[in-house]
Design a protein around this motif. Structure first.
Motif, short mmCIF file in Angstrom:
data_model
loop_
_atom_site.label_atom_id
_atom_site.label_comp_id
_atom_site.label_asym_id
_atom_site.label_seq_id
_atom_site.Cartn_x
_atom_site.Cartn_y
_atom_site.Cartn_z
N VAL A 59 42.06 41.72 35.31
CA VAL A 59 42.94 41.15 34.28
C VAL A 59 43.48 39.80 34.72
N ALA A 60 43.51 38.86 33.79
CA ALA A 60 44.18 37.57 33.97
C ALA A 60 45.23 37.42 32.89
N ILE A 61 46.39 36.89 33.25
CA ILE A 61 47.46 36.62 32.29
C ILE A 61 47.80 35.14 32.35
N ILE A 62 47.85 34.51 31.18
CA ILE A 62 48.27 33.11 31.09
C ILE A 62 49.58 33.07 30.33
N ASP A 63 50.62 32.64 31.00
CA ASP A 63 51.97 32.58 30.44
C ASP A 63 52.20 31.17 29.91
N CYS A 64 52.13 31.03 28.57
CA CYS A 64 52.30 29.72 27.92
C CYS A 64 53.69 29.51 27.36
N ALA A 75 58.67 25.32 33.13
CA ALA A 75 58.13 24.05 32.63
C ALA A 75 56.64 23.88 32.93
N THR A 76 55.96 25.01 33.17
CA THR A 76 54.52 24.99 33.40
C THR A 76 53.86 26.08 32.56
N ILE A 77 52.54 26.01 32.48
CA ILE A 77 51.74 27.12 32.00
C ILE A 77 51.12 27.74 33.24
N SER A 78 51.23 29.06 33.40
CA SER A 78 50.83 29.69 34.65
C SER A 78 49.78 30.78 34.43
N LEU A 79 48.86 30.85 35.36
CA LEU A 79 47.81 31.87 35.38
C LEU A 79 48.04 32.80 36.56
N SER A 80 47.99 34.12 36.27
CA SER A 80 48.14 35.11 37.34
C SER A 80 47.05 36.16 37.21
N PHE A 81 46.67 36.74 38.35
CA PHE A 81 45.70 37.83 38.40
C PHE A 81 46.37 39.07 39.00
N PRO A 82 47.06 39.88 38.20
CA PRO A 82 47.70 41.07 38.76
C PRO A 82 46.66 42.05 39.29
N LYS A 83 46.93 42.62 40.43
CA LYS A 83 46.00 43.57 41.05
C LYS A 83 46.48 45.02 40.92
N THR A 84 47.80 45.19 40.80
CA THR A 84 48.37 46.52 40.67
C THR A 84 49.36 46.53 39.51
N ASN A 85 49.79 47.72 39.11
CA ASN A 85 50.74 47.84 38.01
C ASN A 85 52.05 47.12 38.31
N LEU A 118 42.31 24.69 30.15
CA LEU A 118 41.85 24.61 31.54
C LEU A 118 42.03 25.93 32.28
N LEU A 119 43.18 26.58 32.08
CA LEU A 119 43.43 27.84 32.76
C LEU A 119 42.57 28.97 32.19
N CYS A 120 42.31 28.94 30.88
CA CYS A 120 41.40 29.93 30.28
C CYS A 120 40.01 29.80 30.87
N ASP A 121 39.52 28.57 30.94
CA ASP A 121 38.18 28.34 31.50
C ASP A 121 38.11 28.83 32.94
N TYR A 122 39.17 28.57 33.69
CA TYR A 122 39.21 28.98 35.09
C TYR A 122 39.21 30.51 35.20
N ALA A 123 39.96 31.17 34.32
CA ALA A 123 40.13 32.62 34.41
C ALA A 123 38.90 33.39 33.95
N GLU A 124 38.14 32.83 33.00
CA GLU A 124 37.00 33.55 32.42
C GLU A 124 35.98 33.97 33.47
N ASP A 125 35.79 33.17 34.48
CA ASP A 125 34.80 33.48 35.51
C ASP A 125 35.28 34.54 36.49
N LYS A 126 36.56 34.87 36.46
CA LYS A 126 37.14 35.74 37.48
C LYS A 126 37.78 37.00 36.90
N ALA A 127 37.74 37.16 35.58
CA ALA A 127 38.42 38.30 34.96
C ALA A 127 37.57 38.90 33.85
#
Length: 357
Positions: A59-64, A75-85, A118-127
């Motif tokens: 799972v990837a989450i992008i907080d816009c 003041a940013t858009i952030s991408l995270s990859f949670p590994k656990t609940n 940009l963050l969506c493109d980055y996340a698609e390959d990893k999630a």
């Protein structure tokens, strides 16, 4: 710390119906969550992410939601990859961030759309699933922002949280192109007043900057962007002398670009000055104090934020307060000026119009 959403103890049945539909979708799946203020977007994001993690999805989450940021820094858009609940997005650490420099989308549509893409493109390959949590601005220019974001990132699924039919006009052009789930806003969704939202932001600013230190960075050591005062060529000594003589100023710094002058000055006399700002634009140095700046790496992503405490125009250095460490500062390639002023105690000191600096 006050937070907007926790993992829900009671979940409406329609949320599980969406989850069941996701199981039949081809990976990677891009999900865009839309809804107005207090509609439960972040709570839904938290629920879906946890349930998908339980099903062994990456799972990837992008907080816009730059106005009510859950994944710091603000003041940013952030991408995270949670590994656990997790129970709250605030617990997550950003893997990559894109600097916007404000807590309001107005005047920053381009930054928000580019950063999300940009963050969506980055996340698609990893999630396997990318969940995009958006702002609550859905009327007027906010509707335009949502349309542009949909057109740019091309989500596979849109989840629309509605109280009535407030999202229909935004989503009608996409109904035959993208799978859309219209869900009712949860009746127990908590509402936050403007003051409560401001209090939440203040706590998060304070939390982010609590371990900060001062860095002094030379003008020539990095790229400086986001302000007209660093665009163009420095004015010549005779130009500086002429402008100081005409307007009774002490000019601290000045540049010219395409025949237009931009200068930082102090008044030496109380007098009326007739100035065409299309030719000569002037700024007092205090305008830069406590301005949020983005610390940008070689890829264009934000490695952290800083508070601009002072610009020493004589020595050509920036004094920046930031929590990033000595190893992280080595990756600094660019300092980008934002438009919100904040002090290290979390107090917001005002927003600047984009053209003011």
């Amino acid at each position: 710390m006050m937070n907007k959403s926790l993992y829900p103890s009671e979940v409406p049945d329609d949320r599980f119906e969406v989850l069941n539909n996701l199981k039949d979708s081809q990976k990677p799946i891009k999900i865009l969550i839309l809804g107005g203020l207090n509609s439960g977007k972040t709570t839904l994001t938290t629920f879906l992410a946890n349930e998908l993690l339980n099903l062994n999805y990456r799972v990837a989450i992008i907080d816009c939601d730059i106005g009510q940021k859950s994944i710091l820094p603000p003041a940013t858009i952030s991408l995270s990859f949670p590994k656990t609940n997790f129970s709250n997005l605030y617990e997550l650490k950003p893997y990559k961030s894109y600097f916007v420099g404000s807590t309001t989308p107005i005047q920053f549509f381009g930054d928000i759309v580019v950063g999300t893409k940009l963050l969506c493109d980055y996340a698609e390959d990893k999630a396997d699933v990318v969940i995009v949590d958006t702002t609550g601005l859905i009327t007027g220019s906010g509707a335009d922002l949502k349309r542009m974001k949909i057109e740019m990132i091309k989500p596979d699924i849109i989840i629309a949280l509605q109280k009535r039919n407030e999202l229909k006009s935004i989503l009608k052009p996409f109904e035959n192109k993208i799978r859309i789930f219209y869900l009712k806003v949860y009746e127990n969704a908590k509402s936050f007043s403007r003051e409560e939202r401001k209090e939440i932001r203040a706590e998060k600013w304070k939390e982010y900057f609590k371990t900060s230190k001062i860095y002094n960075i030379g003008f020539n050591d990095v790229i400086i962007s986001g302000s007209r005062i660093f665009q163009g060529e420095k004015i010549l000594k005779d130009e500086k002398y002429l402008l100081e003589s005409l307007f009774k100023w002490k000019i601290l710094y000045g540049v010219k670009c395409e025949g237009r002058y931009t200068i930082v000055k102090r008044d030496l006399a109380n007098m009326v000055r007739q100035i065409d700002k299309n030719i000569l634009y002037y700024i007092e140095p205090e305008r830069f104090n406590n301005l949020i700046v983005g610390l940008i790496d070689e890829e264009g992503f934000c490695i952290g934020l800083g508070i601009l405490k002072n610009i020493n125009f004589e020595n050509e250095t920036l004094e920046i307060l930031s929590p990033i460490n000595e190893d992280e500062i080595k990756n600094l390639k660019e300092i980008r000026f934002g438009r919100i002023k904040v002090n290290e105690n979390g107090e917001e000191l005002g927003l600047l119009d984009r053209d003011l600096i």
